[in-house]
Design an enzyme around this catalytic site. Structure first.
Site, PDB file in Angstrom:
ATOM      1  N   GLN A  24     -47.753 -34.446 -27.295  1.00 26.91           N
ATOM      2  CA  GLN A  24     -47.496 -34.982 -28.630  1.00 26.91           C
ATOM      3  C   GLN A  24     -46.113 -35.626 -28.580  1.00 26.91           C
ATOM      4  O   GLN A  24     -45.107 -35.000 -28.880  1.00 26.91           O
ATOM      5  CB  GLN A  24     -47.590 -33.863 -29.674  1.00 26.91           C
TER       6      GLN A  24
ATOM      7  N   ARG B 243     -45.773 -33.665 -35.745  1.00 26.43           N
ATOM      8  CA  ARG B 243     -45.372 -34.915 -35.128  1.00 26.43           C
ATOM      9  C   ARG B 243     -46.609 -35.647 -34.594  1.00 26.43           C
ATOM     10  O   ARG B 243     -47.652 -35.036 -34.344  1.00 26.43           O
ATOM     11  CB  ARG B 243     -44.361 -34.679 -34.010  1.00 26.43           C
TER      12      ARG B 243
ATOM     13  N   ALA C 161     -51.429 -33.176 -40.607  1.00 27.06           N
ATOM     14  CA  ALA C 161     -51.617 -33.207 -39.158  1.00 27.06           C
ATOM     15  C   ALA C 161     -50.995 -34.455 -38.537  1.00 27.06           C
ATOM     16  O   ALA C 161     -50.493 -35.334 -39.233  1.00 27.06           O
ATOM     17  CB  ALA C 161     -53.101 -33.134 -38.825  1.00 27.06           C
ATOM     18  N   HIS C 162     -51.056 -34.523 -37.219  1.00 29.73           N
ATOM     19  CA  HIS C 162     -50.419 -35.609 -36.475  1.00 29.73           C
ATOM     20  C   HIS C 162     -50.980 -36.987 -36.849  1.00 29.73           C
ATOM     21  O   HIS C 162     -52.160 -37.142 -37.074  1.00 29.73           O
ATOM     22  CB  HIS C 162     -50.503 -35.404 -34.966  1.00 29.73           C
ATOM     23  N   ASN C 163     -50.079 -37.939 -36.885  1.00 27.79           N
ATOM     24  CA  ASN C 163     -50.413 -39.350 -37.098  1.00 27.79           C
ATOM     25  C   ASN C 163     -50.929 -39.672 -38.496  1.00 27.79           C
ATOM     26  O   ASN C 163     -51.436 -40.763 -38.728  1.00 27.79           O
ATOM     27  CB  ASN C 163     -51.447 -39.834 -36.061  1.00 27.79           C
TER      28      ASN C 163
END
Lengths: 361, 361, 361
Positions: B202, B222, B243-245
């Site tokens: 990540q 991240r 969550a990520h993105n």
């Protein structure tokens, strides 16, 4: 390690003993994990196999449970759960705690007042004007904000945070990471799209009454004004969210991940299942029982167990589930009956028209 | 303690005053808690009883609310909520904060750069290469990882964690225990049952834009690469998971315990109710409104309020609820009509056959 | 900054290269963010537009994806996700960590034992009798309670809390704010309304096996007695709650905000969607797959994907959703057919009675 005879345990638990009264045990364990010096318990016949194989010396069982093994000491009780809890308490080792006094790496503000025998661990922080009662325990990293009050014998696990001005009663147990007194979530909406939200000052506080337990990483927000209140003896599990200006009644029990929106009042002795959400500005009656994962979005009646989203009496909800379950077959059957009617009516009409032709003309 | 006359408050709030303009108040409280030197507010007629009993000196009310008590000073407003927020801000005591400077028990890396008048509390930690803007406040135990940037006037409550490289804008407020920049949850599946998951690095970061508020114990992961972004002026409540993105649009409002799966984009000025879950790789339009506890599992239309799992237009969902509610009676009625038809058809067929026997043979 | 040629990347990823093999790249990014020295990836044709506009030097793509741009180096792979993960790992910068050794502001109890090259950051705390394996990393504020054991190469992010006696295996990654070993939520009910709950001692522990990842602010409670166990290689996302005495099978994957009630056993290689709740004392089979936001309240069959509350096979649930969706039209149609039958039967009966009058009398 302390050991006790099974007859001592029987006396403690108010149990009727079957088997060798002199056998000694030194601890508690589950049926599967128990070793030959352990006492265990079995309430449910579905664990019969585990009971048949346990290596325990003694087993707490209900009066009526059939047990085929003659080598086990049996402690027969009316309420095996409660009896076993007493026995567990007998063997429970004191969990390690920070030593009494203030650790050299803790930081206590000069205007804070500390009760007798407080124990303040490494990197714990006590703010200006805070008051800790007798024997309060702060584990490492716990933060008691300025002007907080913490009652006698209350224990704050690592990284618990009390924002400024929060009051926590006596004999409370707050688990690691619980946050008490963060700002309520209140904003005036934008007057026009694209304009900012305006923060509503959250000037109130939180009062946690005596004998409350609060789970790890739970969050209880301070009131907009006045008080968010957790009633005496309430038990809140991990990761629960209680919004600003809520009141949780004395003796209520909230399972993990429950969320309660602002200004809702929950009566005494409520029981609320895990992951349930409760809307804002509602009043729930004393003794309400709400099943796990429910969503309460309106006023609810007393005296019944609720379930589902929107939450309704559990019996009705399960009736509805059953109906929906049956629905495909039910519709099929209705359609078949209608089709059969259509066919028969067609036939009758046809026969009638032939008959008319026969009889008429 | 600062006091103000009710006529001063009326001027501040743009209110029309009824009652003694010289009466002085020194604070705000709810109807029930207010003492004789307090100003309170009442918007909803359902609080009429509390209004009849309040001890407050003055009450902020809507233009039209009927009030029978002559002893109360009334501040009549078009928008009582907004007016009262202004009055609350007037009386709000500055919440205690760490003193300006770096506390002797804080730890600031030598390569970190600190803006003017930063205030860094006990046991707070600032990593190598981190940059804090002017007047940034770190409460006790806050951790700003290496290479983070924090904008002017941003406040991090106790135990907030910024992982390395995270950027937080100006005038943000992060509540205790919020974690920004932990690894996104990404793993390559095992090639065969029993083999391990492979962690996907990540490598991205998180950007929290200006004027954002993030609730206690919320978590924002991240990005796998690139950026998880919380848009300017967004407000996130406690225990939220992003969550990520993901990208949360400017001015969006997410209530407590919402969870958003990876790579989902939420438009500007969205409003998302508590405990709602939103699936991954979705794009939600600007201004979307989603009711509490909903589950969004597919693309959703703009311009409507959504509700339920799977989330659909709220009006439809409640129509469906109502239908399912009526279903038992509805099915009963259909069955009764069919049974009646069957009986009547039987009779007709029978009569016809008798009639045929009459007429025939 | 390390650079690599696309032919080197093709060799690493087992990809078939189209385009200039000598082109150099120095990092990874998404299609939208990539600059001319980046390698990116595109699996899904729905990102065709982003692919048409990306500035990247090279793109990892499936064997079959049609790409119209001749200027891009294409790395064609059977499994582009896995290939890109390898490439990301090549470029991933080591995330900053506390330096090896014990920071002067960390507090390590004299009876704790530390493995070689441990790195203990600012304000981290290690309790009496705790044992840390080789190369264990404690980020700032992490708390390892008395008598804990932490295996080699395990990393605890800021403010992770291990209560006393907890064991964490090797190569585990615990994210910020995770709390392992808080008391299970167990109380004997009051004997009468208004009496207090009696706390059931939580004398057990937690074992987290090797290669486990646990998300930020997740909570895993210690057992009443015996062990709450997280199996080898399991991956738990943020804000998950695992209650006392649960067992999570090896290689299982639990998405964010899942909650599992006490004494439930989840088999190996389970996959559980976000916000799902699982009741207590259940046993879920190996390989079970449960959709997001489900509620598991009873035993469930193996070999199928489950969804909904109460959780049932996903296919059935979606069939039911579709049925309920169709229900208003369906009921309307049934009613229309019944009404038509009623009209026709009326007509037949009427005609018959006229005919009888004709023929009779």
């Amino acid at each position: 390690m302390a050991t006790h005879t099974v007859s001592e345990l029987a006396a403690l638990a108010g149990a009727r003993l079957e088997g060798d009264p002199a056998r000694r045990v030194d601890g508690t364990a589950s049926l599967a994990d128990a070793r030959p010096t352990h006492v265990t318990f079995c309430v449910d016949p579905k664990y019969a196999e585990a009971l048949a194989r346990t290596q325990a010396a003694a087993v707490v069982v209900p009066q009526s449970l059939a047990v085929s093994r003659g080598d086990l000491a049996l402690l027969r009780c009316d309420d095996p759960n409660r009896a076993f809890t007493k026995i567990c308490a007998l063997f429970a080792k004191e969990r390690p705690k920070p030593a009494a006094g203030v650790h050299s790496r803790a930081v206590v503000a000069p205007t804070a007042r500390l009760g007798v025998d407080v124990a303040i661990g490494e990197c714990a922080v006590v703010g200006q004007g805070a008051v800790l009662g007798a024997r309060v325990v702060l584990h490492p990293g716990a933060v008691v904000g300025p002007d907080c009050e913490v009652g006698d014998d209350t224990e704050l696990h690592p990284h618990v945070v009390l924002y400024s001005g929060v009051r926590v009663g006596a004999r409370c147990l707050l688990h690691a990471g619980a946050v008490i007194g963060a700002d309520g979530f209140g904003f005036e909406p934008p007057r026009a799209l694209g304009e900012p939200w305006t923060k509503i000052p959250q000037s109130g506080t939180v009062i946690v009454e005596d004998d409350v337990e609060i789970g790890a990483n739970a969050t209880i927000d301070r009131a907009r004004f006045g008080t968010t209140r957790i009633g005496r003896g309430a038990k809140l599990d991990n990761l629960i969210h209680v919004a600003h200006n809520c009141e949780i009644g004395a003796g209520s029990m909230l399972a993990a991940q429950v969320g309660i929106a602002g200004s809702t009042r929950i009566g005494r002795s409520a029981m609320i299942g895990g992951q349930t959400g409760i809307g804002g500005h509602l009043t729930l009656p004393d003794g309400v029982r709400i099943g796990a994962q429910s969503g309460v979005i309106g006023p609810i009646p007393g005296g019944v167990e609720l379930f589902g989203t929107p939450a309704r009496p559990k019996r009705e909800v399960f009736k509805h589930y059953a109906l929906v379950e049956r629905l495909p077959k039910l519709v099929e059957r209705l359609e078949a009956r209608i089709a059969e009617l259509e066919r028969r009516l067609e036939r009758v009409a046809h026969e009638r028209s032939s008959s008319n032709q026969e009889h008429g003309a």
